[in-house]
Design a protein around this motif. Sequence first.
Motif, PDB file in Angstrom:
ATOM      1  N   TRP A 133      81.263  51.465  -4.917  1.00 37.92           N
ATOM      2  CA  TRP A 133      81.289  52.252  -6.146  1.00 37.92           C
ATOM      3  C   TRP A 133      81.781  53.651  -5.850  1.00 37.92           C
ATOM      4  O   TRP A 133      81.583  54.174  -4.740  1.00 37.92           O
ATOM      5  CB  TRP A 133      79.887  52.340  -6.760  1.00 37.92           C
ATOM      6  CG  TRP A 133      79.311  51.040  -7.195  1.00 37.92           C
ATOM      7  CD1 TRP A 133      79.714  50.270  -8.241  1.00 37.92           C
ATOM      8  CD2 TRP A 133      78.199  50.347  -6.608  1.00 37.92           C
ATOM      9  NE1 TRP A 133      78.935  49.151  -8.348  1.00 37.92           N
ATOM     10  CE2 TRP A 133      77.995  49.173  -7.361  1.00 37.92           C
ATOM     11  CE3 TRP A 133      77.359  50.612  -5.524  1.00 37.92           C
ATOM     12  CZ2 TRP A 133      76.979  48.263  -7.058  1.00 37.92           C
ATOM     13  CZ3 TRP A 133      76.354  49.708  -5.226  1.00 37.92           C
ATOM     14  CH2 TRP A 133      76.179  48.553  -5.980  1.00 37.92           C
TER      15      TRP A 133
ATOM     16  N   ASP B  40      80.171  56.200 -10.632  1.00 40.04           N
ATOM     17  CA  ASP B  40      79.415  54.969 -10.838  1.00 40.04           C
ATOM     18  C   ASP B  40      78.027  55.068 -10.202  1.00 40.04           C
ATOM     19  O   ASP B  40      77.038  54.607 -10.778  1.00 40.04           O
ATOM     20  CB  ASP B  40      80.165  53.781 -10.255  1.00 40.04           C
ATOM     21  CG  ASP B  40      81.482  53.523 -10.965  1.00 40.04           C
ATOM     22  OD1 ASP B  40      81.601  53.909 -12.141  1.00 40.04           O
ATOM     23  OD2 ASP B  40      82.392  52.955 -10.344  1.00 40.04           O
TER      24      ASP B  40
ATOM     25  N   TRP C 151      75.639  48.653 -15.535  1.00 41.65           N
ATOM     26  CA  TRP C 151      76.859  49.389 -15.188  1.00 41.65           C
ATOM     27  C   TRP C 151      77.285  49.118 -13.747  1.00 41.65           C
ATOM     28  O   TRP C 151      78.472  48.898 -13.466  1.00 41.65           O
ATOM     29  CB  TRP C 151      76.646  50.881 -15.407  1.00 41.65           C
ATOM     30  CG  TRP C 151      77.863  51.691 -15.063  1.00 41.65           C
ATOM     31  CD1 TRP C 151      78.056  52.487 -13.978  1.00 41.65           C
ATOM     32  CD2 TRP C 151      79.079  51.753 -15.812  1.00 41.65           C
ATOM     33  NE1 TRP C 151      79.302  53.044 -13.989  1.00 41.65           N
ATOM     34  CE2 TRP C 151      79.956  52.612 -15.100  1.00 41.65           C
ATOM     35  CE3 TRP C 151      79.514  51.178 -17.004  1.00 41.65           C
ATOM     36  CZ2 TRP C 151      81.236  52.902 -15.573  1.00 41.65           C
ATOM     37  CZ3 TRP C 151      80.794  51.456 -17.449  1.00 41.65           C
ATOM     38  CH2 TRP C 151      81.630  52.311 -16.740  1.00 41.65           C
ATOM     39  N   LEU C 152      76.338  49.144 -12.812  1.00 43.15           N
ATOM     40  CA  LEU C 152      76.675  48.896 -11.409  1.00 43.15           C
ATOM     41  C   LEU C 152      77.232  47.487 -11.229  1.00 43.15           C
ATOM     42  O   LEU C 152      78.209  47.288 -10.496  1.00 43.15           O
ATOM     43  CB  LEU C 152      75.438  49.093 -10.526  1.00 43.15           C
ATOM     44  CG  LEU C 152      74.933  50.529 -10.360  1.00 43.15           C
ATOM     45  CD1 LEU C 152      73.642  50.547  -9.557  1.00 43.15           C
ATOM     46  CD2 LEU C 152      75.980  51.414  -9.696  1.00 43.15           C
TER      47      LEU C 152
ATOM     48  N   ARG D  12      80.816  47.341 -12.687  1.00 47.00           N
ATOM     49  CA  ARG D  12      81.817  48.002 -11.853  1.00 47.00           C
ATOM     50  C   ARG D  12      82.037  47.263 -10.540  1.00 47.00           C
ATOM     51  O   ARG D  12      83.109  47.327  -9.959  1.00 47.00           O
ATOM     52  CB  ARG D  12      81.370  49.435 -11.570  1.00 47.00           C
ATOM     53  CG  ARG D  12      81.331  50.315 -12.808  1.00 47.00           C
ATOM     54  CD  ARG D  12      82.677  50.387 -13.488  1.00 47.00           C
ATOM     55  NE  ARG D  12      83.638  51.105 -12.673  1.00 47.00           N
ATOM     56  CZ  ARG D  12      84.960  51.002 -12.799  1.00 47.00           C
ATOM     57  NH1 ARG D  12      85.451  50.181 -13.715  1.00 47.00           N
ATOM     58  NH2 ARG D  12      85.755  51.699 -12.026  1.00 47.00           N
TER      59      ARG D  12
ATOM     60  N   ARG E 126      89.695  49.935 -10.603  1.00 48.35           N
ATOM     61  CA  ARG E 126      89.437  51.067  -9.720  1.00 48.35           C
ATOM     62  C   ARG E 126      90.715  51.614  -9.145  1.00 48.35           C
ATOM     63  O   ARG E 126      91.654  50.912  -8.963  1.00 48.35           O
ATOM     64  CB  ARG E 126      88.472  50.660  -8.601  1.00 48.35           C
ATOM     65  CG  ARG E 126      87.144  50.156  -9.161  1.00 48.35           C
ATOM     66  CD  ARG E 126      86.223  49.735  -8.063  1.00 48.35           C
ATOM     67  NE  ARG E 126      85.079  49.071  -8.636  1.00 48.35           N
ATOM     68  CZ  ARG E 126      84.098  48.553  -7.942  1.00 48.35           C
ATOM     69  NH1 ARG E 126      84.114  48.614  -6.642  1.00 48.35           N
ATOM     70  NH2 ARG E 126      83.093  47.972  -8.528  1.00 48.35           N
TER      71      ARG E 126
END
Length: 269
Positions: free
Chosen positions: A199, A203, A258-259, A262, A269
């Motif tokens: 991340w 993030d 969210w983690l 992502r 990214r």
Amino acid sequence: MIERADQLVLNYVSKAADAAHGVLRADQRLDFARRLRARIETERGGSQDARQVARVLARFGDPMDLVEREARRLAAPTPAEAAESATRQLPAVVDEREAPPGVRVHRRLAEEHLAQERGYGLPFAGLRRVAMARANPMATGGRDARTIVKEHPRDAAAIVILVAAALLVPFHLAPLAIFPVPVVVWALGAAPVLFSESWNLRDKLLGIGAPMLGYSAGGVLVGGLRVGVEAGWQPFIEQFFDVSGTMFMIGTGLGVVWLAYRLLALDER
């Protein structure tokens, strides 16, 4: 990471070999897997970029389709197919960079249309793909639940620890020194997130900051609304501790979502 890119190739070839089980003889299946691996390595061109490798694998298509084509070739080879080399008998891979601009645009629009029909164009579509343990690499980009856990064991463990911290809130455990047990467990999960390479900084801050933001700011806001401005400090403090745990759980849920999202959305990214 090199291990991640190599794992994508290994997973894809393994799926193709599994699909060929019972369809091809053992020697045919071994030869098919060997040629497929060699063709992938050729198209890969030595790239160690996991995103680029995933795109190469996606262009090869569904492993089952490759197995069916190989079975048809072995059952009734045509003169043209017999004259081809072993690597040429695999489907040709189209490099989008070599296609004319108009073709690339229409291809992208067609892919987006198919994604919407399959439900992958919806918000947080990556979270739907995580449940597809045996998903088609064309739909998942070579990434599914098992692949994510294998490639990111420490990241997955950190997410589980954060979830455990939220689940401990309703038990009202005795504090460790002066720190509530859920906060201690949250810190144990936050540490590997901070040091993870999966991340970016934004993030990480969103993922591990949401629980504490919910606990503090959420507790103050909701607690204040429940007692009003004229009630005094003591009722406010009581309301704060009454709602802060729930707000911590809500914040943890949002941060974990969210983690996880992502972790799946590599192409963004």
